[in-house]
Design a protein around this motif. Structure first.
Motif, mmCIF file in Angstrom:
data_model
loop_
_atom_site.group_PDB
_atom_site.id
_atom_site.type_symbol
_atom_site.label_atom_id
_atom_site.label_comp_id
_atom_site.label_asym_id
_atom_site.label_seq_id
_atom_site.Cartn_x
_atom_site.Cartn_y
_atom_site.Cartn_z
ATOM 1 N N ALA A 1 0.823 -1.214 0.000
ATOM 2 C CA ALA A 1 0.000 0.000 0.000
ATOM 3 C C ALA A 1 0.853 1.259 0.000
ATOM 4 O O ALA A 1 1.916 1.311 0.626
ATOM 5 C CB ALA A 1 -0.923 -0.010 1.223
ATOM 6 N N SER A 2 0.374 2.259 -0.721
ATOM 7 C CA SER A 2 1.000 3.582 -0.731
ATOM 8 C C SER A 2 0.022 4.552 -0.079
ATOM 9 O O SER A 2 -0.872 5.091 -0.726
ATOM 10 C CB SER A 2 1.314 4.008 -2.169
ATOM 11 N N LEU A 3 0.175 4.754 1.213
ATOM 12 C CA LEU A 3 -0.854 5.412 2.010
ATOM 13 C C LEU A 3 -0.837 6.928 1.854
ATOM 14 O O LEU A 3 0.219 7.559 1.858
ATOM 15 C CB LEU A 3 -0.687 5.059 3.489
ATOM 16 N N LEU A 4 -2.033 7.465 1.723
ATOM 17 C CA LEU A 4 -2.250 8.904 1.791
ATOM 18 C C LEU A 4 -2.982 9.293 3.060
ATOM 19 O O LEU A 4 -2.888 10.435 3.508
ATOM 20 C CB LEU A 4 -3.050 9.378 0.579
ATOM 21 N N THR A 5 -3.740 8.354 3.649
ATOM 22 C CA THR A 5 -4.550 8.622 4.836
ATOM 23 C C THR A 5 -4.402 7.470 5.821
ATOM 24 O O THR A 5 -4.446 6.303 5.430
ATOM 25 C CB THR A 5 -6.041 8.783 4.465
ATOM 26 N N LEU A 6 -4.241 7.808 7.096
ATOM 27 C CA LEU A 6 -4.182 6.812 8.165
ATOM 28 C C LEU A 6 -5.117 7.249 9.286
ATOM 29 O O LEU A 6 -4.967 8.341 9.830
ATOM 30 C CB LEU A 6 -2.750 6.659 8.700
#
Length: 389
Positions: free
Chosen positions: A119-124
């Motif tokens: 995954a290439s996260l933008l939001t956590l």
């Protein structure tokens, strides 16, 4: 005669007896009607990106080509650990050990799923008690950050003080005074464990996710935590909730925070001023802050503002049930200027106060609607004349 009979039978033929369309032509018709596979891969991924995570997993079962698409890291940009509790009912409840283990298994499976998809996260978004030594939620989040691509993470919504579900503890506790003292001491130790684990996680975030621009979390206001938070130089939207009601916030600490965040545009503060610090007031300066909301705070009073870009301000008085005699109250209030004067002198571009649009001439002359708003938000002698605070 035979020809006439044949033509008549053909004319009267039932619709169900018409010649069938060949299988190949039917497939061609379907492909012409839904040419998804003919789109460029980037377009297919863009279409699938609008689906939620459950629907993406369902799409992976359609065919092998869709399964390969769904495995792309570009489709896994959000890690939301609060989503798994929707099927279990309400949030923040004591549940059975079986239900808790079920939810805990989902958390670990979800983490493995994000890691395996690269995954290439933008939001956590997460809510875990990072000081929980038994379930080790802090280590789980740290492992996630180490195993996925999160350099582009821009939105962090983290409650590190509270786990959404806790197993029900049926042990019988003693009500003796010695047990109460031990329980209070144990709570203090747990708080320190939480802060220590939070600071370790925050330090990792500064290295793994330096581009965070929107952040919402509880905050302990210690010198180390403030120093770590100021390293997020791209922060534009920040909301800080109070961690412990007995922890005060020195005025200099608040000013240091805003001075060190040059890109900050929106700030929401949840600050509970302890009773021992009831008479203190705060100053706040920022050249770029456009939105300031202190309405969730209690006892937070500003003596001076220097916010040349501020366009909207929100504040509210909250009765805390404190009884003060008149002399004590006046002695405290005499230190505080009226909020009207603070805003008039320190916010030249202010356009809205407590969700109400201000008239263009509000600085020259107050009016009835503005007075009503100040009555709900100002702690000065003119707007607060009560023995109950």
């Amino acid at each position: 005669m035979a020809t006439n009979i044949q033509s008549s039978s053909t004319t009267n033929m039932s619709p169900r007896k018409r010649s069938l369309v060949s299988l190949n032509s039917r497939r061609k018709t379907v492909e012409d009607f839904f040419p998804f596979n003919l789109l460029p891969v980037e377009c297919q991924l863009h279409v699938l990106s609008f689906l939620n995570e459950v629907d993406k997993c369902s799409c992976a079962l359609v065919c092998s080509s869709w399964s390969c698409l769904v495995r792309s890291w570009k489709l896994w940009r959000v890690a939301d650990y609060r989503r798994g509790i929707m099927h279990l009912g309400q949030v923040g409840l004591l549940v059975s050990n079986r239900e808790f283990e079920r939810w805990k298994a989902w958390v670990h499976h979800y983490t493995h799923h994000l890691i395996s998809r690269h995954a290439s996260l933008l939001t956590l978004k997460a809510s875990f008690d990072v000081g929980d030594r038994c379930n080790k939620w802090g280590e789980l989040l740290s492992h996630l950050l180490d195993s996925v691509h999160c350099i582009d993470l821009g939105h962090l919504d983290l409650n590190w003080t509270f786990t959404l579900f806790e197993p029900l503890d049926l042990r019988i506790h003693s009500s003796s005074s010695s047990h109460q003292e031990s329980s209070s001491h144990q709570e203090s130790i747990c708080k320190m464990d939480q802060v220590s684990s939070f600071q370790e996680l925050l330090a990792k975030l500064t290295k793994c996710c330096p581009r965070i621009s929107k952040m919402k979390m509880h905050f302990d206001w210690s010198d180390l935590s403030v120093s770590l938070l100021t390293q997020f130089q791209r922060l534009r939207v920040l909301e800080l909730k109070y961690f412990w009601v007995f922890k005060g916030v020195p005025p200099s600490t608040l000013q240091t925070l805003t001075d060190s965040l040059p890109s900050l545009r929106s700030l929401t503060l949840h600050i509970l001023v302890p009773l021992r610090n009831l008479g203190i007031s705060y100053t706040l300066e920022s050249p770029c802050l456009e939105f300031l909301d202190v309405s969730p705070s209690r006892g937070l009073v500003f003596s001076r503002l220097k916010l040349p870009a501020l366009r909207e301000f929100r504040a509210r008085k909250i009765v805390r049930g404190i009884t003060l005699d008149r002399r004590t109250r006046l002695r405290i209030q005499s230190r505080w200027p009226c909020l009207y004067h603070v805003l008039r002198d320190g916010a030249p571009k202010l356009q809205a106060l407590n969700n109400e649009k201000l008239v263009p001439t509000w600085r020259e002359d107050s009016y009835s609607e503005l007075s009503a708003i100040l009555q709900q938000s100002c702690y000065c002698v003119q707007h607060l004349d009560s023995w109950l605070w």
